[in-house]
Scaffold this active site. Sequence first.
Site, PDB file in Angstrom:
ATOM      1  N   PRO A 121      46.522  37.138  32.684  1.00 46.52           N
ATOM      2  CA  PRO A 121      46.184  37.780  32.153  1.00 46.52           C
ATOM      3  C   PRO A 121      46.299  39.507  31.900  1.00 46.52           C
ATOM      4  O   PRO A 121      45.550  40.096  32.794  1.00 46.52           O
ATOM      5  CB  PRO A 121      44.856  37.312  31.768  1.00 46.52           C
ATOM      6  CG  PRO A 121      44.899  36.191  33.132  1.00 46.52           C
ATOM      7  CD  PRO A 121      45.431  36.357  33.306  1.00 46.52           C
ATOM      8  N   VAL A 122      46.569  40.093  31.248  1.00 46.53           N
ATOM      9  CA  VAL A 122      46.654  41.701  30.601  1.00 46.53           C
ATOM     10  C   VAL A 122      45.386  42.118  31.058  1.00 46.53           C
ATOM     11  O   VAL A 122      44.337  41.893  30.340  1.00 46.53           O
ATOM     12  CB  VAL A 122      47.373  42.434  29.938  1.00 46.53           C
ATOM     13  CG1 VAL A 122      47.424  43.941  29.998  1.00 46.53           C
ATOM     14  CG2 VAL A 122      48.032  41.856  29.507  1.00 46.53           C
TER      15      VAL A 122
ATOM     16  N   GLY B  17      41.242  42.520  35.712  1.00 47.99           N
ATOM     17  CA  GLY B  17      40.889  42.433  36.575  1.00 47.99           C
ATOM     18  C   GLY B  17      41.667  41.323  38.068  1.00 47.99           C
ATOM     19  O   GLY B  17      41.610  41.368  38.755  1.00 47.99           O
ATOM     20  N   LEU B  18      43.075  40.987  37.757  1.00 46.77           N
ATOM     21  CA  LEU B  18      43.937  39.843  38.471  1.00 46.77           C
ATOM     22  C   LEU B  18      44.797  40.632  38.563  1.00 46.77           C
ATOM     23  O   LEU B  18      46.048  40.139  38.790  1.00 46.77           O
ATOM     24  CB  LEU B  18      44.155  38.801  37.686  1.00 46.77           C
ATOM     25  CG  LEU B  18      42.572  37.406  37.014  1.00 46.77           C
ATOM     26  CD1 LEU B  18      43.402  36.479  36.738  1.00 46.77           C
ATOM     27  CD2 LEU B  18      42.794  36.779  39.048  1.00 46.77           C
ATOM     28  N   GLY B  19      45.245  42.323  38.479  1.00 48.01           N
ATOM     29  CA  GLY B  19      46.322  42.637  38.827  1.00 48.01           C
ATOM     30  C   GLY B  19      47.773  42.508  38.003  1.00 48.01           C
ATOM     31  O   GLY B  19      49.060  42.540  39.259  1.00 48.01           O
TER      32      GLY B  19
ATOM     33  N   ALA C 230      50.312  45.484  38.342  1.00 45.61           N
ATOM     34  CA  ALA C 230      51.359  45.165  40.068  1.00 45.61           C
ATOM     35  C   ALA C 230      52.073  44.430  39.716  1.00 45.61           C
ATOM     36  O   ALA C 230      52.617  44.626  40.577  1.00 45.61           O
ATOM     37  CB  ALA C 230      50.324  45.461  40.675  1.00 45.61           C
TER      38      ALA C 230
ATOM     39  N   ASP D 220      45.226  46.949  44.558  1.00 41.46           N
ATOM     40  CA  ASP D 220      46.455  46.296  43.705  1.00 41.46           C
ATOM     41  C   ASP D 220      46.960  45.937  44.167  1.00 41.46           C
ATOM     42  O   ASP D 220      47.789  44.661  44.820  1.00 41.46           O
ATOM     43  CB  ASP D 220      46.440  46.090  41.937  1.00 41.46           C
ATOM     44  CG  ASP D 220      44.790  47.030  42.338  1.00 41.46           C
ATOM     45  OD1 ASP D 220      43.783  46.072  42.435  1.00 41.46           O
ATOM     46  OD2 ASP D 220      44.644  46.524  40.701  1.00 41.46           O
TER      47      ASP D 220
HETATM   48  C1  MEV Z   1      40.783  47.192  40.323  1.00 39.46           C
HETATM   49  O1  MEV Z   1      41.004  46.239  40.570  1.00 39.46           O
HETATM   50  C2  MEV Z   1      40.155  47.860  41.562  1.00 39.46           C
HETATM   51  C3  MEV Z   1      39.203  48.583  41.254  1.00 39.46           C
HETATM   52  O2  MEV Z   1      38.264  49.185  43.540  1.00 39.46           O
HETATM   53  C4  MEV Z   1      39.453  50.053  41.712  1.00 39.46           C
HETATM   54  C5  MEV Z   1      40.808  49.959  42.807  1.00 39.46           C
HETATM   55  O3  MEV Z   1      40.285  50.328  43.604  1.00 39.46           O
HETATM   56  O4  MEV Z   1      41.878  51.024  42.108  1.00 39.46           O
HETATM   57  C6  MEV Z   1      38.028  49.018  40.517  1.00 39.46           C
END
Ligand code: MEV
Length: 308
Positions: free
Chosen positions: A96-97, A100-102, A105, A147
Amino acid sequence: MTKSSAPGKIILFGEHAVVYGRPALAVPVVQVHADVEIQDSSRAGIWIEASDVNLHAELNTLPSDHPLASVLHNFFFLLRVSPFPNLEIKIHSTIPVASGLGSGAAVTVALTRALASHLNYLITDEQINAFAYEIEKLYHGTPSGIDNTVVTYARPVYFARGQPMEIFKVGQRFTIVIGDTGLSAPTKESVGDVRKLWTADQQKWESVFDQVGRIAAQARTMIENGRWKMLGELMNKNHSLLQEMTVSSPELDQLVEAARNTGALGAKLSGGGRGGNMIALIESERAESVATSLRAAGAKNTIITQVL
Ligand code: MEV
């Protein structure tokens, strides 16, 4: 035809503080991935099909700041590929965009690897990682680089900015449930807001980041020694510190609470926060019941994954 794939990732400990040089731990999530297929084309141009985001276009018709256009243009520039070959590129991602799952990247890494392999360029993981970091910088302001690193190496990573990345060992595998709020995580904004807090009171926030850094370092030792059950308390502490940084949200807190109330050993948000995902540490036999209670508490999706 050339194919390549890259996994999603979650941060176990240390998000945000990692931007300020503290260590963080992240692991791949193989249940979700970005997949790229490339073949030579009889049509002129570089045709990109990314049906998940309803895209079917020739490279030159994309705005130059489009993420996929950036990857392709930067790749061709860096490797001095000229003239551009005629290609059909298919991209499909189950990550999913902005969760937080990258996802960004993973698409960059899979696409870069597929391009290099299709065009017969030898490229090391280190070069892919450095390239993906440059692309992350275009879209995320001041990313730490965690990431792209975990997605490139697809192994558990102990990451401290500016230091060589270390792959850590998992003494005994353990289970994590990931709960997705379904809301996008505005990482650039949350990283920027933490920066404002830090600018206003560096002494206070340096000490908060120190606490997070110590948690990440302790967690690594526990994981390496197979003492994963002790991570729960560290997760709870890390979540409190993230709340203090203002990067949690009512939806994330609700999922964290629901997980703890159904027997998770600990839970925290994961990634940039204010949306995206949270993670809970569980005994594997409780995985399904914690996932069910997360969905009842509002999670749009859950993933059960093993750290190994
Ligand atoms: C994002 O997945 C993690 C953060 O720590 C940002 C980063 O490390 O670039 C919030």
